[in-house]
Design a protein around this motif. Structure first.
Motif, PDB file in Angstrom:
ATOM      1  N   GLU A 181       0.843  -1.103  -0.187  1.00  0.00           N
ATOM      2  CA  GLU A 181      -0.116   0.089   0.121  1.00  0.00           C
ATOM      3  C   GLU A 181       0.800   1.361   0.072  1.00  0.00           C
ATOM      4  OE1 GLU A 181      -3.357  -2.148   2.744  1.00  0.00           O
ATOM      5  OE2 GLU A 181      -1.983  -0.762   3.757  1.00  0.00           O
ATOM      6  N   ASP A 215      -4.449   4.475  11.019  1.00  0.00           N
ATOM      7  CA  ASP A 215      -5.160   3.442  10.370  1.00  0.00           C
ATOM      8  C   ASP A 215      -6.391   4.191   9.595  1.00  0.00           C
ATOM      9  OD1 ASP A 215      -6.420   0.620   9.871  1.00  0.00           O
ATOM     10  OD2 ASP A 215      -8.080   1.639  10.618  1.00  0.00           O
ATOM     11  N   GLY A 216      -6.707   3.828   8.537  1.00  0.00           N
ATOM     12  CA  GLY A 216      -7.572   4.607   7.551  1.00  0.00           C
ATOM     13  C   GLY A 216      -6.997   5.872   6.917  1.00  0.00           C
ATOM     14  N   SER A 217      -5.707   5.630   6.447  1.00  0.00           N
ATOM     15  CA  SER A 217      -4.958   6.705   5.844  1.00  0.00           C
ATOM     16  C   SER A 217      -5.392   7.189   4.633  1.00  0.00           C
ATOM     17  CB  SER A 217      -3.362   6.454   6.035  1.00  0.00           C
ATOM     18  OG  SER A 217      -3.308   5.045   5.446  1.00  0.00           O
ATOM     19  N   ASN A 241     -17.981  -2.636   3.249  1.00  0.00           N
ATOM     20  CA  ASN A 241     -17.756  -1.820   2.058  1.00  0.00           C
ATOM     21  C   ASN A 241     -18.769  -2.521   1.079  1.00  0.00           C
ATOM     22  OD1 ASN A 241     -16.788  -1.184  -0.356  1.00  0.00           O
ATOM     23  ND2 ASN A 241     -14.600  -1.082   0.001  1.00  0.00           N
ATOM     24  N   TYR A 280     -20.650   3.463   6.688  1.00  0.00           N
ATOM     25  CA  TYR A 280     -19.256   3.003   6.565  1.00  0.00           C
ATOM     26  C   TYR A 280     -18.661   4.224   6.141  1.00  0.00           C
ATOM     27  CZ  TYR A 280     -15.319   0.100   4.601  1.00  0.00           C
ATOM     28  OH  TYR A 280     -14.105  -0.592   4.333  1.00  0.00           O
ATOM     29  N   GLY A 331     -15.044   3.815   6.469  1.00  0.00           N
ATOM     30  CA  GLY A 331     -13.548   3.156   5.902  1.00  0.00           C
ATOM     31  C   GLY A 331     -12.547   3.282   6.472  1.00  0.00           C
ATOM     32  N   SER A 332     -12.842   3.831   7.999  1.00  0.00           N
ATOM     33  CA  SER A 332     -11.427   3.922   8.809  1.00  0.00           C
ATOM     34  C   SER A 332     -11.965   2.987  10.096  1.00  0.00           C
ATOM     35  CB  SER A 332     -11.524   5.245   9.316  1.00  0.00           C
ATOM     36  OG  SER A 332     -10.702   6.065   8.901  1.00  0.00           O
ATOM     37  N   LEU A 333     -11.449   1.996  10.362  1.00  0.00           N
ATOM     38  CA  LEU A 333     -11.741   0.837  11.018  1.00  0.00           C
ATOM     39  C   LEU A 333     -12.063   1.246  12.517  1.00  0.00           C
ATOM     40  CD1 LEU A 333     -12.465  -2.220  11.871  1.00  0.00           C
ATOM     41  CD2 LEU A 333      -9.793  -2.340  11.913  1.00  0.00           C
ATOM     42  N   TYR A 377     -19.387  -4.663  12.411  1.00  0.00           N
ATOM     43  CA  TYR A 377     -18.442  -4.475  11.409  1.00  0.00           C
ATOM     44  C   TYR A 377     -18.149  -5.667  10.631  1.00  0.00           C
ATOM     45  CZ  TYR A 377     -14.173  -2.768   9.175  1.00  0.00           C
ATOM     46  OH  TYR A 377     -13.260  -2.538   8.147  1.00  0.00           O
ATOM     47  N   TYR A 422     -15.566  -7.253   7.728  1.00  0.00           N
ATOM     48  CA  TYR A 422     -14.773  -7.142   6.347  1.00  0.00           C
ATOM     49  C   TYR A 422     -14.294  -8.639   6.213  1.00  0.00           C
ATOM     50  CZ  TYR A 422     -12.200  -4.761   2.959  1.00  0.00           C
ATOM     51  OH  TYR A 422     -11.772  -4.499   1.846  1.00  0.00           O
ATOM     52  N   LYS A 459      -9.043  -8.196   4.363  1.00  0.00           N
ATOM     53  CA  LYS A 459      -8.176  -7.208   4.487  1.00  0.00           C
ATOM     54  C   LYS A 459      -7.554  -6.950   5.732  1.00  0.00           C
ATOM     55  CE  LYS A 459      -7.421  -2.473   2.993  1.00  0.00           C
ATOM     56  NZ  LYS A 459      -8.180  -0.980   3.077  1.00  0.00           N
ATOM     57  N   ARG A 512      -5.688  -6.632   9.112  1.00  0.00           N
ATOM     58  CA  ARG A 512      -4.362  -6.950   9.820  1.00  0.00           C
ATOM     59  C   ARG A 512      -4.820  -7.804  11.246  1.00  0.00           C
ATOM     60  NH1 ARG A 512      -2.624  -3.696   5.671  1.00  0.00           N
ATOM     61  NH2 ARG A 512      -4.543  -2.399   6.777  1.00  0.00           N
ATOM     62  N   GLU A 572      -4.622  -4.747  13.861  1.00  0.00           N
ATOM     63  CA  GLU A 572      -5.911  -4.342  13.712  1.00  0.00           C
ATOM     64  C   GLU A 572      -6.952  -4.826  14.409  1.00  0.00           C
ATOM     65  OE1 GLU A 572      -6.118  -1.787   9.752  1.00  0.00           O
ATOM     66  OE2 GLU A 572      -5.812  -3.822   9.258  1.00  0.00           O
TER      67      GLU A 572
HETATM   68  P1  AFP Z   1      -5.150   1.661   5.608  1.00  0.00           P
HETATM   69  O1  AFP Z   1      -4.805   1.891   7.165  1.00  0.00           O
HETATM   70  O2  AFP Z   1      -4.403   0.812   4.897  1.00  0.00           O
HETATM   71  O3  AFP Z   1      -5.861   2.781   5.121  1.00  0.00           O
HETATM   72  O4  AFP Z   1      -6.610   0.508   5.977  1.00  0.00           O
HETATM   73  C1  AFP Z   1      -7.604   1.011   6.533  1.00  0.00           C
HETATM   74  C2  AFP Z   1      -8.250  -0.399   6.723  1.00  0.00           C
HETATM   75  O5  AFP Z   1      -7.761  -1.393   7.057  1.00  0.00           O
HETATM   76  C3  AFP Z   1      -9.563  -0.143   7.761  1.00  0.00           C
HETATM   77  O6  AFP Z   1      -9.355   1.054   8.435  1.00  0.00           O
HETATM   78  C4  AFP Z   1     -10.782   0.243   6.998  1.00  0.00           C
HETATM   79  O7  AFP Z   1     -11.739  -0.399   7.554  1.00  0.00           O
HETATM   80  C5  AFP Z   1     -10.362  -0.738   5.750  1.00  0.00           C
HETATM   81  O8  AFP Z   1      -9.182  -0.582   5.438  1.00  0.00           O
HETATM   82  C6  AFP Z   1     -10.998  -0.178   4.481  1.00  0.00           C
HETATM   83  O9  AFP Z   1     -10.810  -0.867   3.621  1.00  0.00           O
HETATM   84  P2  AFP Z   1     -11.764  -0.521   2.031  1.00  0.00           P
HETATM   85  O10 AFP Z   1     -11.299   0.649   1.647  1.00  0.00           O
HETATM   86  O11 AFP Z   1     -11.592  -2.009   1.366  1.00  0.00           O
HETATM   87  O12 AFP Z   1     -13.507  -0.461   2.341  1.00  0.00           O
END
Ligand code: AFP
Length: 338
Positions: free
Chosen positions: A77, A129-131, A222, A249, A251-253, A267, A269, A279, A281, A285
């Motif tokens: 990433e 997280d959720g960068s 998602n 949603y 998109g930030s866990l 939630y 995934y 996805k 970790r 996470e």
């Molecule tokens: P990043 O830290 O690499 O942005 O990942 C964020 C994450 O692991 C988590 O915070 C979100 O819930 C998830 O990805 C979002 O994933 P999608 O973009 O596939 O919905």
């Protein structure tokens, strides 16, 4: 000498600001499995780094911290500048604090050996997280797990010190950089939330004894993944919709988890045809949030077993995650496994 007792009542002139994180940690120190103050120090180090990261985030857009750093991490990433800043801030704080021997970070391929022969603890962290949400001013977070090393201090760090099951966490938590900055942590006796008072530079207890509703009316997924997931999950989601649930949603866990903790929800995934392990970790996470979820009366599963029972095989391993209100996670498992 004549003395007088301290009179606290000053009416509205000096309202109480509450319990600081530091005082709270100190007051709870005796509850820790190894009450020597080391774990308290690690929590303080994490809180300190999170204040600095919070400051950097709040300047995003004004200072040169948004956008890509120009490198990819071990997950392939693209690293954002703030990912790198946060990684440095947390690792530096944990190094200086002196209680940690090793750090597992989303941003580093290998375990970071802090060369600290006295450190008894291992920290797994997702510094930011959720960068992908940084540049668009949406909530992001930090997630951390703390383990006690298995081998004797002073000896080289071994795999068994690092690859521990989530159930062996001695503490875990997250920081949410949202409309306010909040830190939630647990040492295994429930979980508490603290809100950052920027002008005083302190976290204050704002959400004591957190508890997650057993039922909820929010599902968080998602939706773009749905053509690629197990149809039993789709049936579960349809049942949620028929029961009147709403989709949310971010998109930030951390932000998605925190909202569902307070309001009740699930939630998801899941595994997809392209990503059979999902996805999220496991080590930095899923485990920390699963620990918090269970501490507040919720649940966390990979569809077959508790997240906290998964034996990690590698640092950056992924896992499907279903986490949130207990009855919703149970319902999902039932639907998934027929
Ligand atoms: P990043 O830290 O690499 O942005 O990942 C964020 C994450 O692991 C988590 O915070 C979100 O819930 C998830 O990805 C979002 O994933 P999608 O973009 O596939 O919905």
């Amino acid at each position: 000498m004549k003395t007088q007792p301290y009179k606290q009542d000053t009416g509205n002139l000096a309202y109480k600001v509450g319990v600081t994180l530091d005082r709270f940690i100190k007051s709870k120190q005796a509850d820790f499995p190894f009450a020597t103050g080391e774990l308290s120090q690690i929590l303080r180090d994490i809180a300190l780094a999170s204040k600095i990261v919070s400051r950097e985030i709040s300047r995003a857009g004004l200072s040169d911290v948004t956008g890509a750093f120009g490198q990819t991490n071990v997950q392939g990433e693209e690293q954002q500048k703030l990912d790198v800043v946060a990684n440095v801030r947390f690792t530096r704080a944990l190094t200086k604090g002196g209680e940690v021997c090793a750090v597992v970070s989303e941003e580093e391929d290998l375990v970071i050996d802090l060369q600290n022969s006295k450190g008894k603890y291992v920290v797994a962290i997702d510094p930011l997280d959720g960068s992908s949400n940084i540049d668009v001013n949406v909530s992001i977070g930090t997630i951390f797990s703390i383990y006690r090393r298995k081998t004797a201090t002073g000896s080289p760090i071994k795999e068994e010190d690092v690859l521990q099951k989530g159930s062996e966490q001695v503490a875990a938590g997250y920081v949410l950089y949202g409309s306010s900055t909040m830190l939630v942590y647990s040492t295994g006796n429930g979980a508490n939330g603290f809100t950052y008072e920027r002008s005083l530079g302190e976290f204050f207890l704002s959400h004591p004894d957190l508890s997650m509703p057993e039922e909820g009316s929010i599902y968080t997924i998602n939706e773009g993944l749905t053509p690629h997931i197990n149809p039993n999950i789709l049936s579960y989601l349809e049942a949620c919709k028929r029961a009147g649930a709403s989709a949310r949603y971010i998109g930030s866990l951390v932000a998605d988890f925190h909202r569902n903790l307070l309001k009740g929800g699930i939630y998801l995934y899941p595994a997809t045809s392209q990503a059979p392990n999902g996805k999220i970790r496991l080590m930095y996470e899923a485990n920390a949030l699963a620990f918090i979820a269970e501490q507040v009366g919720g649940a966390a599963s990979d569809g077959r077993q508790r997240i906290l029972d998964i034996v990690p095989g590698s640092l950056h391993q992924r896992t499907p995650v279903y986490i949130g209100s207990k009855n919703m996670v149970k319902g999902l498992e039932k639907s998934l496994n027929g």
